[in-house]
Design a protein around this motif. Structure first.
Motif, short mmCIF file in Angstrom:
data_model
loop_
_atom_site.label_atom_id
_atom_site.label_comp_id
_atom_site.label_asym_id
_atom_site.label_seq_id
_atom_site.Cartn_x
_atom_site.Cartn_y
_atom_site.Cartn_z
N ASN A 25 0.80 -1.23 0.00
CA ASN A 25 0.00 0.00 0.00
C ASN A 25 0.83 1.28 0.00
O ASN A 25 0.27 2.37 0.07
CB ASN A 25 -0.93 0.01 1.22
CG ASN A 25 -1.95 -1.10 1.15
OD1 ASN A 25 -2.45 -1.42 0.09
ND2 ASN A 25 -2.24 -1.71 2.28
N SER A 26 2.13 1.15 -0.09
CA SER A 26 3.00 2.31 0.00
C SER A 26 2.97 3.16 -1.27
O SER A 26 2.91 2.65 -2.38
CB SER A 26 4.43 1.87 0.26
OG SER A 26 5.29 2.98 0.30
N SER A 27 3.01 4.46 -1.07
CA SER A 27 3.14 5.38 -2.21
C SER A 27 4.58 5.90 -2.27
O SER A 27 4.90 6.77 -3.07
CB SER A 27 2.16 6.55 -2.07
OG SER A 27 2.44 7.27 -0.88
N GLN A 28 5.41 5.35 -1.42
CA GLN A 28 6.80 5.73 -1.31
C GLN A 28 7.68 4.74 -2.08
O GLN A 28 7.36 3.55 -2.12
CB GLN A 28 7.16 5.68 0.18
CG GLN A 28 8.32 6.48 0.59
CD GLN A 28 8.41 6.55 2.12
OE1 GLN A 28 7.55 6.04 2.83
NE2 GLN A 28 9.44 7.19 2.59
N PRO A 29 8.78 5.18 -2.67
CA PRO A 29 9.68 4.23 -3.34
C PRO A 29 10.25 3.25 -2.31
O PRO A 29 10.64 3.64 -1.21
CB PRO A 29 10.79 5.13 -3.89
CG PRO A 29 10.24 6.50 -3.91
CD PRO A 29 9.23 6.57 -2.81
N ILE A 30 10.29 1.96 -2.67
CA ILE A 30 10.77 0.93 -1.75
C ILE A 30 11.75 0.02 -2.48
O ILE A 30 11.52 -0.37 -3.62
CB ILE A 30 9.59 0.08 -1.21
CG1 ILE A 30 8.64 0.94 -0.39
CG2 ILE A 30 10.10 -1.09 -0.39
CD1 ILE A 30 7.43 0.20 0.12
N ILE A 31 12.83 -0.31 -1.79
CA ILE A 31 13.79 -1.31 -2.28
C ILE A 31 13.61 -2.54 -1.41
O ILE A 31 13.70 -2.46 -0.18
CB ILE A 31 15.23 -0.80 -2.19
CG1 ILE A 31 15.43 0.40 -3.11
CG2 ILE A 31 16.22 -1.92 -2.51
CD1 ILE A 31 16.78 1.07 -2.97
N LEU A 32 13.33 -3.68 -2.03
CA LEU A 32 13.16 -4.93 -1.29
C LEU A 32 14.49 -5.69 -1.32
O LEU A 32 14.76 -6.47 -2.24
CB LEU A 32 12.04 -5.77 -1.91
CG LEU A 32 10.67 -5.09 -1.99
CD1 LEU A 32 9.67 -5.99 -2.69
CD2 LEU A 32 10.18 -4.71 -0.61
N LYS A 33 15.34 -5.44 -0.34
CA LYS A 33 16.66 -6.06 -0.27
C LYS A 33 16.54 -7.57 -0.10
O LYS A 33 15.85 -8.05 0.78
CB LYS A 33 17.47 -5.49 0.90
CG LYS A 33 17.86 -4.06 0.73
CD LYS A 33 18.85 -3.86 -0.37
CE LYS A 33 20.24 -4.05 0.12
NZ LYS A 33 21.26 -3.63 -0.82
N GLY A 34 17.20 -8.31 -0.99
CA GLY A 34 17.22 -9.75 -0.89
C GLY A 34 15.95 -10.44 -1.37
O GLY A 34 15.83 -11.66 -1.25
N PHE A 35 15.02 -9.70 -1.94
CA PHE A 35 13.73 -10.26 -2.33
C PHE A 35 13.88 -11.44 -3.31
O PHE A 35 13.17 -12.43 -3.21
CB PHE A 35 12.85 -9.18 -2.96
CG PHE A 35 11.45 -9.61 -3.29
CD1 PHE A 35 10.49 -9.71 -2.29
CD2 PHE A 35 11.09 -9.92 -4.59
CE1 PHE A 35 9.20 -10.12 -2.58
CE2 PHE A 35 9.80 -10.32 -4.89
CZ PHE A 35 8.85 -10.41 -3.88
N ALA A 36 14.82 -11.33 -4.23
CA ALA A 36 14.96 -12.35 -5.27
C ALA A 36 16.15 -13.28 -5.02
O ALA A 36 16.54 -14.04 -5.91
CB ALA A 36 15.10 -11.68 -6.63
N ASP A 37 16.73 -13.24 -3.83
CA ASP A 37 17.93 -14.03 -3.54
C ASP A 37 17.79 -15.52 -3.82
O ASP A 37 18.76 -16.18 -4.16
CB ASP A 37 18.35 -13.86 -2.08
CG ASP A 37 19.14 -12.59 -1.85
OD1 ASP A 37 19.49 -11.91 -2.84
OD2 ASP A 37 19.40 -12.27 -0.68
N GLN A 38 16.60 -16.07 -3.67
CA GLN A 38 16.42 -17.51 -3.85
C GLN A 38 15.90 -17.88 -5.23
O GLN A 38 15.61 -19.05 -5.49
CB GLN A 38 15.49 -18.07 -2.76
CG GLN A 38 16.05 -17.90 -1.36
CD GLN A 38 17.43 -18.50 -1.20
OE1 GLN A 38 17.66 -19.65 -1.57
NE2 GLN A 38 18.36 -17.74 -0.67
N TRP A 39 15.78 -16.91 -6.11
CA TRP A 39 15.34 -17.20 -7.47
C TRP A 39 16.49 -17.90 -8.21
O TRP A 39 17.65 -17.48 -8.12
CB TRP A 39 14.94 -15.93 -8.20
CG TRP A 39 13.72 -15.25 -7.64
CD1 TRP A 39 12.98 -15.63 -6.56
CD2 TRP A 39 13.10 -14.06 -8.14
NE1 TRP A 39 11.95 -14.76 -6.36
CE2 TRP A 39 12.00 -13.78 -7.31
CE3 TRP A 39 13.39 -13.20 -9.19
CZ2 TRP A 39 11.17 -12.69 -7.51
CZ3 TRP A 39 12.56 -12.12 -9.39
CH2 TRP A 39 11.46 -11.87 -8.57
#
Length: 67
Positions: A25-39
């Motif tokens: 729900n954020s309207s702020q820029p977000i970096i998801l650190k490590g989100f794709a590490d297991q891809w």
């Protein structure tokens, strides 16, 4: 020049299938650190560019994509 007024928020330990509501729900820029590490493509790419390319070539079917 871009006029960016919002600070980027860094969120750690966020995984696919368990994304916190505030992220969605954020309207702020977000970096998801490590989100794709297991891809698989990321794991291969961390080993080497050749391993990443080999992983992607494993999906090659010699069939043209028509859009």
């Amino acid at each position: 020049m871009l006029n960016i007024n919002k600070k980027v928020v860094e969120v750690k330990n966020c995984q696919p299938g368990a994304i916190p509501e505030f992220v969605l729900n954020s309207s702020q820029p977000i970096i998801l650190k490590g989100f794709a590490d297991q891809w698989p493509s990321v794991i291969a790419g961390k080993k080497s560019p050749t391993k990443a390319a080999d992983y992607l070539r494993g999906f090659y079917s010699d069939i043209p994509v028509i859009a």
